[in-house]
Design a protein around this motif. Structure first.
Motif, PDB file in Angstrom:
ATOM      1  N   TRP A 139       0.807  -1.216   0.000  1.00  0.00           N
ATOM      2  CA  TRP A 139       0.000   0.000   0.000  1.00  0.00           C
ATOM      3  C   TRP A 139       0.844   1.273   0.000  1.00  0.00           C
ATOM      4  O   TRP A 139       0.525   2.245  -0.683  1.00  0.00           O
ATOM      5  N   PHE A 140       1.920   1.281   0.778  1.00  0.00           N
ATOM      6  CA  PHE A 140       2.697   2.505   0.948  1.00  0.00           C
ATOM      7  C   PHE A 140       3.796   2.680  -0.097  1.00  0.00           C
ATOM      8  O   PHE A 140       4.742   3.445   0.106  1.00  0.00           O
ATOM      9  N   GLY A 141       3.676   1.956  -1.202  1.00  0.00           N
ATOM     10  CA  GLY A 141       4.570   2.199  -2.327  1.00  0.00           C
ATOM     11  C   GLY A 141       5.683   1.206  -2.541  1.00  0.00           C
ATOM     12  O   GLY A 141       6.558   1.435  -3.377  1.00  0.00           O
ATOM     13  N   ALA A 142       5.717   0.107  -1.785  1.00  0.00           N
ATOM     14  CA  ALA A 142       6.783  -0.874  -1.976  1.00  0.00           C
ATOM     15  C   ALA A 142       6.782  -1.355  -3.420  1.00  0.00           C
ATOM     16  O   ALA A 142       5.731  -1.518  -4.030  1.00  0.00           O
ATOM     17  N   TYR A 143       7.960  -1.574  -3.972  1.00  0.00           N
ATOM     18  CA  TYR A 143       8.046  -1.962  -5.370  1.00  0.00           C
ATOM     19  C   TYR A 143       9.011  -3.135  -5.530  1.00  0.00           C
ATOM     20  O   TYR A 143       9.795  -3.454  -4.641  1.00  0.00           O
ATOM     21  N   ASP A 144       8.934  -3.778  -6.673  1.00  0.00           N
ATOM     22  CA  ASP A 144       9.795  -4.911  -6.975  1.00  0.00           C
ATOM     23  C   ASP A 144      10.882  -4.456  -7.950  1.00  0.00           C
ATOM     24  O   ASP A 144      10.598  -4.190  -9.111  1.00  0.00           O
ATOM     25  N   ASP A 176      -4.621  12.066  10.974  1.00  0.00           N
ATOM     26  CA  ASP A 176      -3.929  12.724  12.087  1.00  0.00           C
ATOM     27  C   ASP A 176      -3.241  14.014  11.626  1.00  0.00           C
ATOM     28  O   ASP A 176      -2.349  14.529  12.307  1.00  0.00           O
ATOM     29  N   GLY A 177      -3.656  14.505  10.461  1.00  0.00           N
ATOM     30  CA  GLY A 177      -3.065  15.728   9.943  1.00  0.00           C
ATOM     31  C   GLY A 177      -1.796  15.501   9.166  1.00  0.00           C
ATOM     32  O   GLY A 177      -1.053  16.448   8.868  1.00  0.00           O
ATOM     33  N   GLY A 178      -1.529  14.251   8.814  1.00  0.00           N
ATOM     34  CA  GLY A 178      -0.321  13.927   8.076  1.00  0.00           C
ATOM     35  C   GLY A 178      -0.509  13.938   6.580  1.00  0.00           C
ATOM     36  O   GLY A 178      -1.530  14.402   6.061  1.00  0.00           O
ATOM     37  N   GLN A 179       0.473  13.366   5.873  1.00  0.00           N
ATOM     38  CA  GLN A 179       0.496  13.435   4.421  1.00  0.00           C
ATOM     39  C   GLN A 179       0.315  12.088   3.727  1.00  0.00           C
ATOM     40  O   GLN A 179       0.436  11.983   2.516  1.00  0.00           O
ATOM     41  N   VAL A 180      -0.011  11.037   4.504  1.00  0.00           N
ATOM     42  CA  VAL A 180      -0.100   9.696   3.931  1.00  0.00           C
ATOM     43  C   VAL A 180      -1.507   9.130   4.094  1.00  0.00           C
ATOM     44  O   VAL A 180      -2.064   9.150   5.205  1.00  0.00           O
ATOM     45  N   ASP A 181      -2.086   8.636   3.020  1.00  0.00           N
ATOM     46  CA  ASP A 181      -3.395   7.978   3.078  1.00  0.00           C
ATOM     47  C   ASP A 181      -3.289   6.667   3.844  1.00  0.00           C
ATOM     48  O   ASP A 181      -2.431   5.830   3.538  1.00  0.00           O
ATOM     49  N   ALA A 182      -4.167   6.469   4.813  1.00  0.00           N
ATOM     50  CA  ALA A 182      -4.197   5.211   5.559  1.00  0.00           C
ATOM     51  C   ALA A 182      -4.802   4.116   4.695  1.00  0.00           C
ATOM     52  O   ALA A 182      -5.561   4.384   3.755  1.00  0.00           O
ATOM     53  N   THR A 189      -3.438  -0.160  11.771  1.00  0.00           N
ATOM     54  CA  THR A 189      -2.296  -0.778  11.085  1.00  0.00           C
ATOM     55  C   THR A 189      -1.437   0.289  10.421  1.00  0.00           C
ATOM     56  O   THR A 189      -0.206   0.253  10.506  1.00  0.00           O
ATOM     57  N   SER A 190      -2.080   1.240   9.771  1.00  0.00           N
ATOM     58  CA  SER A 190      -1.353   2.298   9.068  1.00  0.00           C
ATOM     59  C   SER A 190      -0.538   3.147  10.036  1.00  0.00           C
ATOM     60  O   SER A 190       0.630   3.468   9.771  1.00  0.00           O
ATOM     61  N   ARG A 191      -1.137   3.510  11.162  1.00  0.00           N
ATOM     62  CA  ARG A 191      -0.416   4.284  12.168  1.00  0.00           C
ATOM     63  C   ARG A 191       0.798   3.501  12.670  1.00  0.00           C
ATOM     64  O   ARG A 191       1.899   4.046  12.796  1.00  0.00           O
ATOM     65  N   SER A 192       0.582   2.254  12.987  1.00  0.00           N
ATOM     66  CA  SER A 192       1.662   1.427  13.518  1.00  0.00           C
ATOM     67  C   SER A 192       2.792   1.273  12.515  1.00  0.00           C
ATOM     68  O   SER A 192       3.978   1.320  12.869  1.00  0.00           O
TER      69      SER A 192
END
Length: 234
Positions: A139-144, A176-182, A189-192
């Motif tokens: 989800w957070f952009g991991a790539y192969d 939480d006012g951040g820049q990343v979509d949960a 899970t996203s916060r952790s």
């Protein structure tokens, strides 16, 4: 053959014999499986290091630093930092960090370049909900890298953490006012996950000298890098 008398003594003898045999069998099976498991884990780690780091020529596992914390006289491993070099030049480092997700502990391997920018990441283990929190592996952009995708976050991609520097702004979910979509329906899970990434960055920076950015070989050093975990409903 004489039948054993049914008595407490005989029952205890039989129970002891069964217990000893069971322990011996378990020890034997553990010995047989220990080496293959270790080899499998080493393979997973090596493949993950190739994925999360810029091209390197050294052996990051052999040049790793382990950061401990101590509580009540007991030491625990908080972070493992794998140094990456190309020749004699430092090209980055990967940090293995832990955090408590919705289902339990997750272990994240985050790769940084020498400037502290996130190059890539790999989710080494987790017990998150299949189809929801388990999406953190991509989800957070991991790539192969084998497929040739670039480790650069596009401006329009508000999910990817690739190309970001947690030292400039600690990563937070947009709720939480951040820049990343949960992850959809998986805020905890996203916060952790982002907590682990932020902590990994702090560990990476703490393992470097302030002057010149040279690697500080503090293998086994005791250092405190806290994970913050503000939890709300999933």
């Amino acid at each position: 053959m004489k039948k054993l008398e049914s008595s407490l003594k005989n029952m205890l003898l039989v129970l002891t014999g069964v217990t000893v045999l069971s322990v011996a069998l378990l020890a034997y099976v553990n010995k047989l499986t220990q080496e293959p498991i270790a080899e499998a884990n080493a393979k997973i780690l090596n493949e993950a290091l190739k994925k999360v780091l810029p091209e390197f020529t050294n052996n990051p596992v052999a040049e790793s630093d382990t950061l401990f914390s101590e509580k009540d006289g007991k030491k625990s491993v908080d972070f493992i930092i794998y140094q990456a070099k190309k020749g004699d030049k430092q090209v980055g480092a990967a940090v293995e960090a832990k955090s408590m997700g919705f289902g339990g502990e997750m272990i994240v391997l985050v790769g940084f370049d020498v400037a502290g920018v996130i190059y890539n990441y790999a989710l080494l283990s987790h017990v998150e909900t299949p189809g929801l929190g388990s999406k953190a592996d991509k989800w957070f952009g991991a790539y192969d890298p084998i497929k040739g995708e670039k480790a650069v976050a596009h401006k329009e991609d508000t999910k990817s953490i690739l190309g970001m520097n947690p030292g400039e702004t600690p990563l937070k979910v947009n709720k939480d006012g951040g820049q990343v979509d949960a992850i959809t329906a998986s805020t905890i899970t996203s916060r952790s996950f982002l907590n682990a990434v932020n902590a990994a960055y702090k560990a990476y920076k703490s393992d470097k000298k302030e002057e010149g950015g040279e690697v500080n070989t503090v293998t086994g050093a005791s250092i405190k890098v806290e994970l913050t975990d503000s939890v709300s409903a999933k």
